[in-house]
Structures are given as structure tokens and as C-alpha cells.
Scaffold this motif. Structure first.
Motif, PDB file in Angstrom:
ATOM      1  N   SER A 192       0.358   2.954  -6.343  1.00 24.34           N
ATOM      2  CA  SER A 192      -1.003   3.306  -5.567  1.00 24.34           C
ATOM      3  C   SER A 192      -0.821   4.649  -5.143  1.00 24.34           C
ATOM      4  O   SER A 192      -1.964   5.112  -4.574  1.00 24.34           O
ATOM      5  CB  SER A 192      -1.072   2.166  -4.382  1.00 24.34           C
ATOM      6  OG  SER A 192      -0.260   2.134  -3.544  1.00 24.34           O
ATOM      7  N   SER A 193       0.259   5.285  -5.137  1.00 23.65           N
ATOM      8  CA  SER A 193       0.280   6.804  -4.693  1.00 23.65           C
ATOM      9  C   SER A 193       1.193   7.406  -5.714  1.00 23.65           C
ATOM     10  O   SER A 193       2.138   7.062  -6.381  1.00 23.65           O
ATOM     11  CB  SER A 193       1.112   6.700  -3.301  1.00 23.65           C
ATOM     12  OG  SER A 193       0.495   6.209  -2.310  1.00 23.65           O
ATOM     13  N   THR A 239       5.043   4.512  -4.156  1.00 25.68           N
ATOM     14  CA  THR A 239       4.991   5.617  -4.745  1.00 25.68           C
ATOM     15  C   THR A 239       5.100   5.068  -6.404  1.00 25.68           C
ATOM     16  O   THR A 239       5.863   4.205  -6.765  1.00 25.68           O
ATOM     17  CB  THR A 239       6.139   6.347  -4.742  1.00 25.68           C
ATOM     18  OG1 THR A 239       5.971   6.932  -3.376  1.00 25.68           O
ATOM     19  CG2 THR A 239       6.474   7.546  -5.589  1.00 25.68           C
ATOM     20  N   SER A 272       0.699  -1.311  -0.015  1.00 26.35           N
ATOM     21  CA  SER A 272      -0.036  -0.014  -0.079  1.00 26.35           C
ATOM     22  C   SER A 272       0.878   1.225  -0.010  1.00 26.35           C
ATOM     23  O   SER A 272       1.970   1.258   0.576  1.00 26.35           O
ATOM     24  CB  SER A 272      -0.791  -0.030   1.315  1.00 26.35           C
ATOM     25  OG  SER A 272      -0.098   0.018   2.384  1.00 26.35           O
ATOM     26  N   ASN A 273       0.264   2.297  -0.442  1.00 27.97           N
ATOM     27  CA  ASN A 273       1.137   3.558  -0.687  1.00 27.97           C
ATOM     28  C   ASN A 273       2.570   3.413  -1.523  1.00 27.97           C
ATOM     29  O   ASN A 273       3.454   3.921  -0.945  1.00 27.97           O
ATOM     30  CB  ASN A 273       1.229   4.101   0.602  1.00 27.97           C
ATOM     31  CG  ASN A 273      -0.234   4.593   1.478  1.00 27.97           C
ATOM     32  OD1 ASN A 273      -1.015   5.032   0.570  1.00 27.97           O
ATOM     33  ND2 ASN A 273      -0.367   4.537   2.572  1.00 27.97           N
TER      34      ASN A 273
END
Length: 50
Positions: free
Chosen positions: A10-11, A7, A4-5
């Protein structure tokens, strides 16, 4: 396993407002870019000069 997150995946990438070092890898030879990084790390005392 899902990260998750992450770069760029998902970010979104967010450029730093005040980077300590800018290396133009798109216009300079890779050897020169590497030398810039080494010089910077030496200048801030992260690595020692020989």
C-alpha cells in the motif's frame, strides 16, 4: 485485518538516501552476502566476534 502503509503493497518502496550497508544479493553468493552483514554488525558493535 488490513495493514496500512505496508511497503511494496500500500506504500511505495523508497530507497534510503544514505544506507549504512549495501549488499549486492543479485550478484554475490548468499553466503558472502550474509558474511558482509555479519562483518558490518560486528564492526558497529551490535554482535561480538568469537
Amino acid at each position: 485485518m488490513k495493514s496500512s502503509n505496508f511497503t511494496g503493497i500500500s506504500s511505495p518502496y523508497e530507497a534510503p538516501l544514505h544506507p549504512e550497508l549495501i549488499v549486492n544479493t543479485g550478484q554475490l553468493p548468499m553466503e558472502e552476502c550474509a558474511q558482509q552483514v555479519l562483518n558490518y554488525l560486528k564492526s558497529i558493535g551490535k554482535i561480538k566476534s568469537k
